[in-house]
Design a protein around this motif. Structure first.
Motif, short mmCIF file in Angstrom:
data_model
loop_
_atom_site.label_atom_id
_atom_site.label_comp_id
_atom_site.label_asym_id
_atom_site.label_seq_id
_atom_site.Cartn_x
_atom_site.Cartn_y
_atom_site.Cartn_z
N CYS A 98 -5.00 -4.69 0.43
CA CYS A 98 -4.07 -3.81 1.13
C CYS A 98 -2.91 -4.64 1.65
CB CYS A 98 -4.78 -3.10 2.30
SG CYS A 98 -5.93 -1.82 1.77
N THR A 99 -1.73 -4.04 1.69
CA THR A 99 -0.53 -4.73 2.14
C THR A 99 0.43 -3.74 2.77
OG1 THR A 99 1.31 -6.16 1.47
CG2 THR A 99 0.58 -4.52 -0.13
N ASN A 100 1.37 -4.25 3.53
CA ASN A 100 2.44 -3.40 4.06
C ASN A 100 3.79 -3.87 3.51
OD1 ASN A 100 2.60 -5.78 5.51
ND2 ASN A 100 2.63 -4.83 7.51
N SER A 101 3.77 -4.46 2.32
CA SER A 101 4.99 -4.95 1.68
C SER A 101 5.79 -3.78 1.10
CB SER A 101 4.64 -5.93 0.56
OG SER A 101 4.15 -5.22 -0.57
N PHE A 102 6.97 -4.09 0.63
CA PHE A 102 7.81 -3.08 -0.02
C PHE A 102 7.51 -2.99 -1.51
CE2 PHE A 102 10.65 -3.91 3.65
CZ PHE A 102 10.74 -2.62 4.09
N ASP A 103 6.55 -3.77 -1.98
CA ASP A 103 6.24 -3.83 -3.41
C ASP A 103 5.19 -2.77 -3.77
OD1 ASP A 103 6.13 -4.64 -6.05
OD2 ASP A 103 4.75 -6.29 -5.64
N TYR A 104 5.67 -1.61 -4.18
CA TYR A 104 4.80 -0.55 -4.65
C TYR A 104 5.62 0.36 -5.56
CZ TYR A 104 7.01 2.17 -0.90
OH TYR A 104 7.92 2.78 -0.09
N PRO A 105 4.96 1.12 -6.43
CA PRO A 105 5.71 1.99 -7.35
C PRO A 105 6.48 3.08 -6.59
CG PRO A 105 3.42 1.74 -8.07
CD PRO A 105 3.53 1.13 -6.70
N PRO A 106 7.73 3.34 -6.97
CA PRO A 106 8.53 4.37 -6.29
C PRO A 106 7.85 5.75 -6.31
CG PRO A 106 9.90 3.11 -7.80
CD PRO A 106 8.49 2.66 -8.00
N LEU A 107 7.03 5.98 -7.30
CA LEU A 107 6.32 7.26 -7.42
C LEU A 107 5.47 7.54 -6.18
CD1 LEU A 107 5.57 9.68 -9.27
CD2 LEU A 107 3.73 8.26 -10.17
N TRP A 108 4.97 6.48 -5.53
CA TRP A 108 4.12 6.65 -4.35
C TRP A 108 4.89 7.25 -3.18
CZ3 TRP A 108 0.72 1.62 -3.89
CH2 TRP A 108 -0.09 1.51 -5.03
N ASP A 109 6.22 7.22 -3.21
CA ASP A 109 7.03 7.85 -2.16
C ASP A 109 7.07 9.36 -2.29
OD1 ASP A 109 7.84 5.68 -0.57
OD2 ASP A 109 9.40 5.15 -2.00
N ASN A 110 6.56 9.90 -3.40
CA ASN A 110 6.51 11.34 -3.61
C ASN A 110 5.67 11.97 -2.49
OD1 ASN A 110 5.43 13.90 -4.45
ND2 ASN A 110 6.09 13.43 -6.54
N PRO A 111 6.20 12.99 -1.81
CA PRO A 111 5.46 13.60 -0.69
C PRO A 111 4.04 14.02 -1.04
CG PRO A 111 7.69 14.46 -0.78
CD PRO A 111 7.51 13.61 -2.00
N ASP A 112 3.79 14.42 -2.30
CA ASP A 112 2.45 14.83 -2.70
C ASP A 112 1.49 13.65 -2.81
OD1 ASP A 112 3.30 17.48 -2.83
OD2 ASP A 112 3.82 17.33 -4.96
N LEU A 113 2.03 12.43 -2.94
CA LEU A 113 1.18 11.25 -3.13
C LEU A 113 1.11 10.34 -1.90
CD1 LEU A 113 2.30 10.24 -6.74
CD2 LEU A 113 0.24 11.49 -6.06
N LYS A 114 2.04 10.49 -0.97
CA LYS A 114 2.10 9.58 0.18
C LYS A 114 0.76 9.47 0.91
CE LYS A 114 6.78 8.94 1.58
NZ LYS A 114 7.67 8.81 2.68
N ASP A 115 0.12 10.61 1.20
CA ASP A 115 -1.15 10.58 1.95
C ASP A 115 -2.26 9.88 1.17
OD1 ASP A 115 0.01 11.83 4.08
OD2 ASP A 115 -0.73 13.83 3.57
#
Length: 185
Positions: A98-115
């Motif tokens: 687990c990390t709190n970096s900015f390195d993640y796929p942009p798709l994860w910012d989709n409101p349906d996937l954030k949670d």
């Protein structure tokens, strides 16, 4: 009225490789907005870096940090950088920690996937991803592998000529704080 000395023309983005912290020292950026004194040879090593990673390490003590890339094309306005307190934990792209970096796929910012991918705490991320309250992690807000190094404002105008206190010619009359190697008079 025209200026006495013409200013340099702006550098195009493909040629722009200089990174630095912003005025608030909360992100690294490759913007052209920084004090002209930073270009002086005696200041460059303290304020200007050849890559984003070098800026992040020098300013925040970690190879990943909040940044603003003035040269990156954006389809929509970029969000303002978040403070560490606002960061959420998520699995890294290999789902090995687990990390709190900015390195993640942009798709994860989709409101349906954030949670599904983002969690308020490290413990919540570990539980959701690895079914355990503790796991391998990277907290870029509290780096442990390197000390945090950041410039301390503008450099002094001129260096001192040397040490300010000259050594004494003989022993001091006052007692010392540490034991001596032999008897004293």
């Amino acid at each position: 009225a025209p200026t006495a000395t013409p200013t340099q023309s702006p550098t195009s983005c493909p040629e722009r490789t200089t990174w630095h912290h912003n005025e608030d020292v909360n992100v690294c950026t490759n913007s052209m907005d920084y004090p002209p004194e930073w270009n002086n040879p005696e200041n460059e090593d303290s304020y200007l870096y050849s890559s984003l990673g070098a800026c992040c390490i020098a300013v925040f003590g970690t190879p990943q940090c909040p940044f603003i890339d003035d040269c990156a094309p954006t389809a929509s306005p970029t969000q303002a950088p978040t403070t560490c307190e606002e960061r959420k934990f998520h699995p890294n792209t290999g789902e090995s920690m687990c990390t709190n970096s900015f390195d993640y796929p942009p798709l994860w910012d989709n409101p349906d996937l954030k949670d599904q991918y983002f969690f308020e705490t490290l413990e919540e991320c570990c539980e959701a991803v690895f079914n355990t309250p503790t796991c391998s992690h990277e907290d870029i807000c509290t780096p442990t592998s390197m000390p945090s190094v950041s410039p301390s404002g503008y450099p002094t105008k001129e260096p001192t000529n040397g040490p300010t206190n000259a050594p004494t010619n003989g022993p001091t009359k006052e007692p010392t704080n540490a034991p001596t190697n032999g008897p004293t008079d």
